[in-house]
Scaffold this motif. Structure first.
Motif, mmCIF file in Angstrom:
data_model
loop_
_atom_site.group_PDB
_atom_site.id
_atom_site.type_symbol
_atom_site.label_atom_id
_atom_site.label_comp_id
_atom_site.label_asym_id
_atom_site.label_seq_id
_atom_site.Cartn_x
_atom_site.Cartn_y
_atom_site.Cartn_z
ATOM 1 N N THR A 1 -39.596 -37.676 8.424
ATOM 2 C CA THR A 1 -38.427 -37.093 7.760
ATOM 3 C C THR A 1 -38.603 -37.037 6.240
ATOM 4 O O THR A 1 -37.940 -36.254 5.559
ATOM 5 C CB THR A 1 -37.160 -37.876 8.182
ATOM 6 O OG1 THR A 1 -37.112 -37.893 9.609
ATOM 7 C CG2 THR A 1 -35.888 -37.250 7.658
ATOM 8 N N CYS B 1 -25.176 -35.131 10.235
ATOM 9 C CA CYS B 1 -25.799 -36.212 11.019
ATOM 10 C C CYS B 1 -26.560 -37.138 10.083
ATOM 11 O O CYS B 1 -27.764 -37.340 10.215
ATOM 12 C CB CYS B 1 -26.750 -35.686 12.102
ATOM 13 S SG CYS B 1 -26.065 -34.339 13.076
ATOM 14 N N THR B 2 -25.854 -37.720 9.139
ATOM 15 C CA THR B 2 -26.508 -38.436 8.032
ATOM 16 C C THR B 2 -27.096 -39.783 8.447
ATOM 17 O O THR B 2 -28.024 -40.278 7.821
ATOM 18 C CB THR B 2 -25.524 -38.570 6.845
ATOM 19 O OG1 THR B 2 -26.249 -38.870 5.668
ATOM 20 C CG2 THR B 2 -24.459 -39.633 7.081
ATOM 21 N N GLY B 3 -26.555 -40.419 9.497
ATOM 22 C CA GLY B 3 -27.141 -41.695 9.970
ATOM 23 C C GLY B 3 -27.110 -42.757 8.881
ATOM 24 O O GLY B 3 -26.058 -43.063 8.317
ATOM 25 N N ALA C 1 -27.871 -40.461 18.484
ATOM 26 C CA ALA C 1 -28.735 -39.981 17.403
ATOM 27 C C ALA C 1 -29.993 -39.300 17.927
ATOM 28 O O ALA C 1 -30.775 -38.748 17.161
ATOM 29 C CB ALA C 1 -29.127 -41.153 16.501
ATOM 30 N N LEU D 1 -30.152 -44.263 13.627
ATOM 31 C CA LEU D 1 -31.563 -43.972 13.852
ATOM 32 C C LEU D 1 -32.357 -44.609 12.709
ATOM 33 O O LEU D 1 -31.967 -44.505 11.550
ATOM 34 C CB LEU D 1 -31.780 -42.450 13.841
ATOM 35 C CG LEU D 1 -33.163 -42.012 14.292
ATOM 36 C CD1 LEU D 1 -33.215 -41.945 15.819
ATOM 37 C CD2 LEU D 1 -33.527 -40.650 13.724
ATOM 38 N N ASN E 1 -31.232 -33.506 9.990
ATOM 39 C CA ASN E 1 -32.189 -33.958 10.999
ATOM 40 C C ASN E 1 -31.333 -34.361 12.190
ATOM 41 O O ASN E 1 -31.011 -35.525 12.361
ATOM 42 C CB ASN E 1 -32.995 -35.148 10.462
ATOM 43 C CG ASN E 1 -33.896 -35.749 11.523
ATOM 44 O OD1 ASN E 1 -34.275 -35.055 12.479
ATOM 45 N ND2 ASN E 1 -34.230 -37.021 11.382
ATOM 46 N N PRO E 2 -30.923 -33.397 12.989
ATOM 47 C CA PRO E 2 -29.960 -33.708 14.049
ATOM 48 C C PRO E 2 -30.662 -34.342 15.247
ATOM 49 O O PRO E 2 -31.888 -34.360 15.308
ATOM 50 C CB PRO E 2 -29.425 -32.323 14.420
ATOM 51 C CG PRO E 2 -30.598 -31.424 14.221
ATOM 52 C CD PRO E 2 -31.348 -31.985 13.041
ATOM 53 N N PRO E 3 -29.890 -34.858 16.204
ATOM 54 C CA PRO E 3 -30.522 -35.305 17.449
ATOM 55 C C PRO E 3 -31.193 -34.093 18.100
ATOM 56 O O PRO E 3 -30.551 -33.057 18.240
ATOM 57 C CB PRO E 3 -29.324 -35.764 18.297
ATOM 58 C CG PRO E 3 -28.195 -35.936 17.341
ATOM 59 C CD PRO E 3 -28.426 -34.988 16.233
ATOM 60 N N PRO F 1 -34.932 -44.613 9.966
ATOM 61 C CA PRO F 1 -35.574 -43.505 9.256
ATOM 62 C C PRO F 1 -37.063 -43.419 9.603
ATOM 63 O O PRO F 1 -37.751 -44.438 9.681
ATOM 64 C CB PRO F 1 -35.379 -43.864 7.778
ATOM 65 C CG PRO F 1 -34.161 -44.720 7.751
ATOM 66 C CD PRO F 1 -34.202 -45.501 9.037
ATOM 67 N N CYS G 1 -30.320 -41.698 4.783
ATOM 68 C CA CYS G 1 -31.628 -41.708 4.094
ATOM 69 C C CYS G 1 -31.970 -40.372 3.448
ATOM 70 O O CYS G 1 -32.545 -40.335 2.357
ATOM 71 C CB CYS G 1 -32.734 -42.170 5.045
ATOM 72 S SG CYS G 1 -33.035 -41.072 6.431
ATOM 73 N N ILE G 2 -31.593 -39.264 4.089
ATOM 74 C CA ILE G 2 -31.956 -37.959 3.523
ATOM 75 C C ILE G 2 -31.143 -37.713 2.252
ATOM 76 O O ILE G 2 -31.692 -37.459 1.175
ATOM 77 C CB ILE G 2 -31.701 -36.836 4.552
ATOM 78 C CG1 ILE G 2 -32.611 -37.022 5.772
ATOM 79 C CG2 ILE G 2 -31.900 -35.467 3.916
ATOM 80 C CD1 ILE G 2 -32.330 -36.038 6.905
HETATM 81 N N1 GLN Z 1 -30.345 -38.072 9.250
HETATM 82 C C1 GLN Z 1 -30.745 -39.349 9.735
HETATM 83 C C2 GLN Z 1 -32.246 -39.484 9.669
HETATM 84 O O1 GLN Z 1 -32.942 -38.548 9.476
HETATM 85 C C3 GLN Z 1 -30.258 -39.553 11.164
HETATM 86 C C4 GLN Z 1 -30.737 -38.526 12.121
HETATM 87 C C5 GLN Z 1 -30.143 -38.693 13.506
HETATM 88 O O2 GLN Z 1 -29.320 -39.574 13.736
HETATM 89 N N2 GLN Z 1 -30.554 -37.843 14.400
HETATM 90 O O3 GLN Z 1 -32.779 -40.551 9.778
#
Ligand code: GLN
Length: 294
Positions: A97, A118-120, A218, A91, A194-196, A93, A123-124
C-alpha cells in the motif's frame, strides 16, 4: 534464564508451529518485551531476563504460535516510515500500500482536499498529510472501532508536523463513521481507497493470521471482489471535482476490470500501475469535467 536461552526457546516453539518468519518473530517479540534493540540482545545474550519479562515473552510466543499476527501482539506496524498502532479491528498496513501512497503523492499538491474511503488505521491518509503541506483530509470507515485506531494514529503521528488535535478541530483532518459516501459532505480534489477486495471464497484459502485474525470487513470484496470499486466509482461524481483524480489499490488480477469500470464512468487517462514486484497494484484516473448544460 538468559536472553539467549529464552530466545532459543521462542525460536524453537515458533519453528515447531511452522510460523513463516519464526526466527525474526521470536526476536522482535523479545525486543518488544524487554524494550531492547537487536544489538543489545545479541551482544548480551548471557544477561538475565527478569521473571516478569520471561513470562510475558513466553505468553506472547504462545499466542504467536496460535497464529495471532505479530503486529497484533506488538501493537504496531511501520508504514511509510511511521509507526501505526494496530489492533484486531483494523487491517494491518501492508507494504504494497506504500506504493499507492507514493502514486497519490505525485499528484497531491498544497491546499488540496483528499478523501480516503475505508481508512482503517488511517495509514494512507495520515501518510499523505504527513508528507505534504496544508492539505486537508477526510478519512471514512464504517467501523467505529477502526476509526478509534485511526484517530489515535493521527494524534500520535501528525503532532510533530504542526498538526495536532488542534488541527483536527480546525478541519485539516477529520474522521467520519460512514458507509462509503453515505454521510460524506463536500467535494474533493482526490479520492483514494484501498477497499476490501478479496473475493469472498478466496478468504478461506489465506493464511490463518489473515483469515482468522484480521477483520473480515476489511478483506471481503463480495463474490467477485469488486463490490467496493463499483460502489466508489458510482458515487464519486457527487464528491470528486471535475479534473479530480481517483486512486485505488487493487489485487494483482483486477487491473482490467477496475479500469473498465472507471472508463465506463467517464474517467480519462485511466492507468494501471505496477508495483516494485511487477504486479498490477494501482488504478488511477482523472474525472472528466461535466459538459456545460445549455
Ligand atoms: N486503508 C487501510 C489500509 O490500506 C485499510 C484497508 C481495508 O481495510 N481494506 O491499510
Amino acid at each position: 534464564m538468559t536472553y539467549g536461552e529464552v530466545f532459543e526457546e521462542g525460536k524453537r516453539r515458533l519453528t515447531e508451529a511452522a510460523i513463516e518468519e519464526a526466527v525474526l518473530d521470536a526476536r522482535l517479540l523479545l525486543e518488544h518485551v524487554c524494550g531492547t534493540d537487536r544489538n543489545t540482545l545479541l551482544a548480551h545474550a548471557d544477561r538475565l531476563v527478569t521473571e516478569e519479562d520471561r513470562l510475558r515473552y513466553q505468553e506472547l510466543i504462545k499466542r504467536r504460535a496460535s497464529r495471532i499476527p505479530l503486529q497484533q501482539l506488538t501493537g504496531v506496524q511501520n508504514f511509510m516510515g511511521l509507526d501505526f498502532l494496530v489492533n484486531e479491528h483494523v487491517l494491518i498496513p501492508r507494504q504494497d500500500t506504500e506504493f499507492l501512497v507514493e502514486e497519490v503523492l505525485k499528484n497531491l499538491h498544497d491546499g488540496m482536499r483528499v478523501l480516503d474511503l475505508c481508512t482503517g488505521t488511517g495509514c494512507i491518509l495520515i501518510s499523505l498529510l504527513r508528507y505534504t503541506n496544508d492539505c486537508q483530509g477526510l478519512g471514512v470507515d464504517i467501523s467505529p472501532e477502526a476509526l478509534a485506531v485511526a484517530k489515535m494514529n493521527a494524534r500520535r503521528l501528525l503532532t510533530g508536523n504542526g498538526e495536532s488535535a488542534e488541527s483536527e478541530r480546525r478541519g485539516h483532518l477529520q474522521f467520519l463513521e460512514s458507509d462509503l459516501y453515505e454521510r460524506v459532505e463536500g467535494i474533493f480534489d482526490i479520492i483514494v481507497s484501498n477497499p476490501p477486495y478479496i473475493p469472498t471464497e478466496v478468504i478461506d484459502t489465506l493464511m490463518p493470521e489473515v483469515r482468522e485474525h484480521e477483520p473480515r470487513l476489511a478483506l471481503d470484496g463480495s463474490e467477485d471482489g469488486l463490490l467496493f470499486y463499483r460502489r466508489i466509482i458510482e458515487g464519486c461524481r457527487t464528491h470528486l471535482k471535475g479534473g479530480g483524480m481517483l486512486f485505488f489499490e487493487i489485487g494483482h488480477d483486477q487491473g482490467a476490470a477496475v479500469s473498465e469500470l472507471m472508463e465506463q464512468a467517464g474517467f480519462l487517462e485511466v492507468q494501471v500501475t505496477k508495483d516494485y514486484a511487477g504486479l498490477d497494484r494501482v488504478v488511477s484516473g482523472l474525472l472528466e469535467f461535466e459538459p456545460l448544460k445549455r
